[in-house]
Design an enzyme around this catalytic site. Sequence first.
Site, PDB file in Angstrom:
ATOM      1  CD1 TRP A 240     -66.662   8.644 -24.796  1.00  0.00           C
ATOM      2  CD2 TRP A 240     -67.672  10.452 -25.637  1.00  0.00           C
ATOM      3  NE1 TRP A 240     -67.384   9.231 -23.795  1.00  0.00           N
ATOM      4  CE2 TRP A 240     -68.009  10.330 -24.276  1.00  0.00           C
ATOM      5  CE3 TRP A 240     -68.192  11.514 -26.382  1.00  0.00           C
ATOM      6  CZ2 TRP A 240     -68.856  11.250 -23.628  1.00  0.00           C
ATOM      7  CZ3 TRP A 240     -69.034  12.418 -25.743  1.00  0.00           C
ATOM      8  CH2 TRP A 240     -69.349  12.283 -24.390  1.00  0.00           C
TER       9      TRP A 240
ATOM     10  CG  ASP B   3     -61.220  10.961 -27.402  1.00  0.00           C
ATOM     11  OD1 ASP B   3     -60.690  11.467 -26.392  1.00  0.00           O
ATOM     12  OD2 ASP B   3     -62.463  10.883 -27.557  1.00  0.00           O
TER      13      ASP B   3
ATOM     14  CE  LYS C 165     -64.903  12.441 -19.173  1.00  0.00           C
ATOM     15  NZ  LYS C 165     -64.786  12.275 -20.600  1.00  0.00           N
TER      16      LYS C 165
HETATM   17  C1  PLP Z   1     -65.740  12.597 -21.878  1.00  0.00           C
HETATM   18  C2  PLP Z   1     -65.212  12.167 -23.184  1.00  0.00           C
HETATM   19  C3  PLP Z   1     -65.424  12.892 -24.362  1.00  0.00           C
HETATM   20  C4  PLP Z   1     -66.263  14.144 -24.397  1.00  0.00           C
HETATM   21  O1  PLP Z   1     -65.600  15.200 -23.834  1.00  0.00           O
HETATM   22  P1  PLP Z   1     -66.231  16.681 -23.855  1.00  0.00           P
HETATM   23  O2  PLP Z   1     -65.113  17.483 -23.289  1.00  0.00           O
HETATM   24  O3  PLP Z   1     -67.452  16.638 -22.982  1.00  0.00           O
HETATM   25  O4  PLP Z   1     -66.562  17.033 -25.241  1.00  0.00           O
HETATM   26  C5  PLP Z   1     -64.851  12.440 -25.529  1.00  0.00           C
HETATM   27  N1  PLP Z   1     -64.125  11.323 -25.557  1.00  0.00           N
HETATM   28  C6  PLP Z   1     -63.909  10.579 -24.439  1.00  0.00           C
HETATM   29  C7  PLP Z   1     -63.096   9.336 -24.538  1.00  0.00           C
HETATM   30  C8  PLP Z   1     -64.443  10.985 -23.230  1.00  0.00           C
HETATM   31  O5  PLP Z   1     -64.243  10.244 -22.124  1.00  0.00           O
END
Ligand code: PLP
Length: 355
Positions: free
Chosen positions: A99, A166, A190
């Site tokens: 990511w 993030d 998540k």
């Molecule tokens: C799942 C995830 C993403 C991607 O998320 P999307 O909503 O599918 O774009 C980005 N960063 C992290 C840390 C993630 O776990």
Amino acid sequence: MKKHNFYAGPSILTPYTIQKTADAVLNFADMDLSLLEISHRSKQFQAVMDEAQALTKELLQLPDDYHVLFLGGGASMQFCMVPFNLLNKKAAYINTGTWATNAIKEAKIFGEVDVLASSEDTKFNYIPKNFEIPADADYFHFTSNNTIYGTEIRHDFDSPVPVVCDMSSDIFSRVFDPTKYGVIYAGAQKNLAPAGVTIVIVKESLLGHVNREIPTMLDYRTHIKKGSMFNTPPVLPIYSALMTLRYYKEQGGVKEMERRDLEKAAILYDEIDRNKLFRGTVAEEDRSIMNVCFVMNPDYAELEKDFMEFATEQGIVGIKGHRSVGGFRASLYNALPKESVEVLVKAMKDFEAKH
Ligand SMILES: *Cc1c(COP(=O)(O)O)cnc(C)c1O
């Protein structure tokens, strides 16, 4: 049979969230209409948005100049929205996984990207620590929890420049100091709600300093000005998010979630370390409490498929490791009960006894 849901995302939600969402799909706010078929401008939905923003602020103890937005496009959209809004000349990133790599790629479209440190050379199995955040960067970006590799940064940085994080896979699992952050974003799927909404927390004073035109929808100021309702927001996941936020509050807030998450993770890591069949894949001090990655010990490598089948027989789902790591990954998000971790640990013990 009861399922024990260890999927990495989309992933387990609290039974409260699922039930309340189902109820609202059938009859929202006693309107005798579905949540899916009413205007987002209705006073009933406006109340949902208002409360979801207020509860996020309360649970994370956000100061007044921080805005909470519920946007579409996933966390991946923030990989470009962040530099679009904040990157003038140079941004600093650390590369701790897939990511982060994706975020770096997008930022490079907008300016110079200083990758301060990376653990790519060892398949992201640790968090690099020896780096200094440059004072001339527009911001510093990191991924707090590396969902795929199972490493986590469980502290805040003292940074000379605004910090962007993030937090997709560990938001609401750690008490943090929000004043150490400028922008926080997290895809909902998540630890919060069904996929389709991303929670974005923005400190307003950071905006308006870049020398470029920003398309309306990608400009944080648009969404701040319109209370996250510039266009039709993803109403269903926002409603579910509100239910989860209410549940978190009722259970004792982020502090209590953190206590439970630490306890669950300790139970599983202790077993991984004890059990002769398994071993963890990442540096011990960097272990994630959300995504626990482990593999068979080399002497028992041929048992991987058997263990997967054995676990499935106990109702355990979602523990197959990401294709880039292999082995197993058990995701222990807030909604996962301790009982499910105990079932997994028992399966590991019983499987060991058979071999
Ligand atoms: C799942 C995830 C993403 C991607 O998320 P999307 O909503 O599918 O774009 C980005 N960063 C992290 C840390 C993630 O776990």
